[in-house]
Design an enzyme around this catalytic site. Sequence first.
Site, PDB file in Angstrom:
ATOM      1  N   THR A 142       0.838  -1.198   0.000  1.00 41.70           N
ATOM      2  CA  THR A 142       0.000   0.000   0.000  1.00 41.70           C
ATOM      3  C   THR A 142       0.869   1.242   0.000  1.00 41.70           C
ATOM      4  OG1 THR A 142      -1.398   1.423   1.352  1.00 41.70           O
ATOM      5  CG2 THR A 142      -0.340  -0.359   2.501  1.00 41.70           C
ATOM      6  N   ASP A 144      -0.097   3.923   1.113  1.00 37.81           N
ATOM      7  CA  ASP A 144      -0.485   4.715   2.280  1.00 37.81           C
ATOM      8  C   ASP A 144       0.341   4.420   3.527  1.00 37.81           C
ATOM      9  OD1 ASP A 144      -2.519   6.133   0.979  1.00 37.81           O
ATOM     10  OD2 ASP A 144      -3.869   4.425   1.164  1.00 37.81           O
TER      11      ASP A 144
END
Lengths: 419, 419
Positions: A142, A144
């Site tokens: 990810t 993020d």
Amino acid sequence: MAKKNAFYAQSGGVTAVINASACGVIETARRHRSRIGKVFAGRNGIIGALTEDLIDTSKESAAAIAALRHTPAGAFGSCRFKLKGLEENRAQYQRLIDVFKAHEIGYFFYNGGGDSADTCLKVSQLSETLGYPIQAIHVPKTVDNDLPITDCCPGFGSVAKYVAVSVREASFDVASMAKTSTKVFVLEVMGRHAGWIAAAGALAADAKTDLPIVILFPEISFDKTKFLDRVDSMVKKYGYCSVVVSEGVKGGDGKFLSDQGLRDAFGHAQLGGVAPVVANMVREGLNLKFHWGVADYLQRAARHIASATDVAQAYAVGKAAVELALKGKNAVMPMVVRKSQKPYKWTIGVAELKNVANKEKFMPRDFITEDGFQITRKCRDYLVPLIRGEEFPPFKNGLPDYVILENVAVPKKLPAFVL
Amino acid sequence: MAKKNAFYAQSGGVTAVINASACGVIETARRHRSRIGKVFAGRNGIIGALTEDLIDTSKESAAAIAALRHTPAGAFGSCRFKLKGLEENRAQYQRLIDVFKAHEIGYFFYNGGGDSADTCLKVSQLSETLGYPIQAIHVPKTVDNDLPITDCCPGFGSVAKYVAVSVREASFDVASMAKTSTKVFVLEVMGRHAGWIAAAGALAADAKTDLPIVILFPEISFDKTKFLDRVDSMVKKYGYCSVVVSEGVKGGDGKFLSDQGLRDAFGHAQLGGVAPVVANMVREGLNLKFHWGVADYLQRAARHIASATDVAQAYAVGKAAVELALKGKNAVMPMVVRKSQKPYKWTIGVAELKNVANKEKFMPRDFITEDGFQITRKCRDYLVPLIRGEEFPPFKNGLPDYVILENVAVPKKLPAFVL
């Protein structure tokens, strides 16, 4: 144990290095042909498993698979599709088992973020609940950086490097022009809940390169007055200022700052970003000339400026996933462990999926300065190693030479299944 | 001829390689110390000359000057400031002469685009009109590639490479996600009048890498129906589509498409870009999920992905400018001449400034396909060599190691001058 095939799928938003993980999975599986048969990839992620739309990766040359290491985005297609709980949707899980059975699949490698970890955990329980022997291993991915337990997430280091490089370059640009033109540059970056990507913008400046940068984190409630004061003081001191704003920044009312109810001349709702909103505040509040940019997909697809550390870790978690499977593990995720800070050393550890699924890791408060506009030394020490090193892709005619796979379909054996 | 000092200034929007031209000027002048004394740079461009705010580049080490070759933006500061005609503003020209005289400046190197070429031409005429001996040489620079006569402009090749690479990477991303998520990605790029930068987006696709790309040029009047039809057919064929839109695209009414009179919830005017406007059309007209990005300064400052061809040409025009000065030339501009197409070979020629100043070069109609949404083979053949080759900057701690000069001021000798 009988030789079984493997299933691999990419899930959720893609990254500059998710294909490096695919490369790690497939190359490692190929080195264990005596125990793992073929690696079948799901076309467009888990949807490919449900619809029996499988890709036979054994049809790809060694060179094509090796090229995945330097190719961004999802080579087999990804999807945003979350399996519900077993009780709510037994038919889907039964279908997965039917497909696994039909294609003699005993290993399930799922390459994604928090939601995917949850799906992977559910699949790992199929052997108990529906009596089908499957080992499910989650491969973390990810941009993020919001997965718990692992020190960082493959995909994040490269987007962080992209943002740090871009903010450094744009800041040099604004510094050049500030005397008579633009004084504030606003860059919008990803991160709906966690501010890791925005934090990376602060790395643009360091001891040798003094640049005025203001960061707006989703973890910090936006205060317009304080923000304008900070920009004003930066511009007074340096002559200019760069602002890095996370797409997920919210005001004191809890609403996304980007949600300004924009209407065009005909009254139609317009979907805008947060960068123009912040830039307009600077214009109205401080009467300063501004420019703004929105990196959007450019940031997470920028394999051309990927972090070598990130590429290595992405490959390593793919490789480790296969090795864990061969050791008989189930419901686990290989993770990055920081062994030492200076010099930075990392290794691959193992996390239990039940501790990973559906949990989000935010920026710790002591990674953000008291005033909320910058990162602390502690945060910088954490981030810097993750963007270190370059592993440029090969170039041809001025462009990165990325691979597009053949993606040959595996012949279907089952009746169609409606999603 | 007596030994004279030189003045060098950067003008207008900066680029990834304008400092490579500065490097060419300064390094070449240093190799001719017997004829050129010091190179004084204008702090913030021509304003530095008018305000006698000069930088003594002789105080910079050879290593620092060499590092300009790999450092983006304007190391001495640039400005947006156009000198008026001699009749309208005799005082400013007289002031220039006073500063030149006070600092024994006999060479004027002006690094900029079309407007700067005009200023440079006016300065070149000072010796005739005001009786001061000065040789003015223009050094071409503009990301827009809109200067006439020269085959291309230093600065353009690197922004073109950035846009081509970014569109390739973002297209790989959208292709991965299209099954269940984003189907159209819109990227806004620079180019208010000329579509050269947007055209470079088309290079993302080539014979080996088939990607669906739609280009919106400022030279082609925007037709919403035709545009949506094109996007629709691309999405039907490929499952997704990337759109590259030039900031200067205008509708049939002659108004900028970006000028949609956006208002926030309080009725305040919002300055938006053209990318969200186009993206909203796709949503409303075709009901497709979209993402959009605005590259803004990132594109023109992206030295990390500069074209090696562009860097070499930027350096070469700086070097040639000094050599032309030493040959006694005035009112000229070194330019890039394409000697051969395949293999691509270039050399430096000389243009008369009177043929360059205040002229814009647009995309020829036969560089754009009949339908107005793509580039022709002829355009591709022109563009490809300009983005070829990589000359990565050195990296330190994961970031490009760009130089910030000392920029030591030359002691002032004159009374202050109010601009």
